[in-house]
Each structure stands twice: as structure tokens, then as C-alpha cells.
Scaffold this motif. Sequence first.
Motif: not given
Length: 291
Positions: A147-159
Amino acid sequence: MIDDSGYTYVHEHLHIDLSPQKGDVDCKLDQYDLIKEELLQLKSRGVFNIVEVTNRFMGRNHHFIEDLINDTGINILLSTGYYIDGFFPPELHSKSVREISNEMIGEIENGIAGSSLKASLIGEIGTSENTFTDTEKKVFEAAAYAHLETGRPISTHQSMSSLGHQQVKWLKQHGIDMNKVTIGHCDLKDNLDDILWLIDQGCFVQFDTIGKNSYYPDAKRLDMLEALSERGYLERVMLSMDITRRSHLKENGGLGFCYLIDKFIPMMRDRGISQQEIDTMLKHNPIQLFG
């Protein structure tokens, strides 16, 4: 990236295969004609974007996605990363953070091997139920570097809506701006206080298992959305259905992709959630995050 003239489902799977791990062919979502028809129906209802969060080793199939894009005209954003322990390739456990990060960066900047498509986001990266394993932490750290290199967002999974706090704290430790993070599966238990805390950290939260009443009833999802509306917090909420099984498709007896538009939106209106708030969750928030 996002077609800003329409709605966005922020957490879906159009081709996924978890059947080897789950021992159930229903978990192999690959029925092209049925999925294509449902996407055409979605598009006719104003849903122009699908964030496809199937990543490496989940049965991602870029040829399948390329065909769907060509045949439906719907805008599909692809993901890079790894899911959760139990669904990792064996070699992942011995890979370094930098090796994993470089894989993610490569799929964002250079494209997914053998296709014309590039990954637009890092996701769905996850934590196991009530457990954040060492390899999962390694994937999150790699995601932070990517993310820090590309700026693309992060989407997570919570079980089962567990460990959102830990996900946020881990990402913050690695220098991530929470405005570029969305926490998935926040709608699987009574956890309004957790959701308020997550929003207060600056991240987006996803009510992305709409219609999965066997896990948690939609009536309770509506209760929480109503409570968030009363607090003015829907500017950080996004919606989706997380369809993953053949049996979820309309033709196979499931609710189908259009349920959110056809049934759930009217139920939100009945709870006093305004059209402006609905547009915020389904249109404006995804544009803000995914750009």
C-alpha cells in the motif's frame, strides 16, 4: 477505476473455489452463464462496479473475469493478496514479508500474469476467528508495504466480525492511513460498539454479508444501520453481499445479486434511512476509497 455514475458492490466474488478446503462443490462458484445474467440484471438496476476480492489461491480466474467484463460491460476491480490461514498455499508460510509484498506490487503495477488486468486493491486479507496467526500478520505487513508503495486501498476479512481492532492496530503500527482501509464483515454479530470504534479510527466498514440470514439476520443488520444513521456515521459504511456459493445464485434457489437492490434498500427506507444515505453507502463512499 470506479465508474462514478453508478452504484458499487464493494465485496464480491464472481469466480471463487474454496471447495478443496471445504470439501463441498457448492463452494466452487463458476457458473458463467448464470453469473453473467445476474450481472446484467444488476447493471440494469444501476450497479456499475463490482469489487472482486478473490485473490491468490482462492480460485481467482482472470480469463473468467475478462469475459464477464466484455460480455456485460460492468466495471470489475480485481484484488491481490492472500486470504486467511487454512486457505494459504503451503509455500506462503516460508516466504518473507518482502517477497509477499513484491508479489502484490507486481500484480498492481504490472498486471495479473497471463491477463490484461491489473489488481486495483489489496484484499481480501484476513484474520481467523478470534486468532491473528503469524502468517496472517505477515500478509498484513506485506500489504502495508504494498500500500505504501502503490497507494492502493486495503480491504480486510474478519472471520465472524472478530479482530477488527487488532487489524486496525497492526496496520497503524505499519504506518497506514486508515482512510485507505476498509474493514470487512462487520455485520455478522451484535457489535455496534466495535463498529463505532472502527469508524472513529478513520477507516471504512463494510456491511457486506447482506442476505446471509443463517449467519446473522438482516433485521439486526438494519437495526445497526439505523443506529449508525442516527449518529451520522453512514459516511463510512459500504454495502455488499459476499456471494460465494452456487446456491447463492438466483437460478439455484438463492437470493441472487439483486437482493440488495430489490429487497434490502426498501427495508432500509422503511427504517428511515434516506435516499441520500443510501447513495452515500453505495456510490460516494466507494468512489472515495477506490477512486
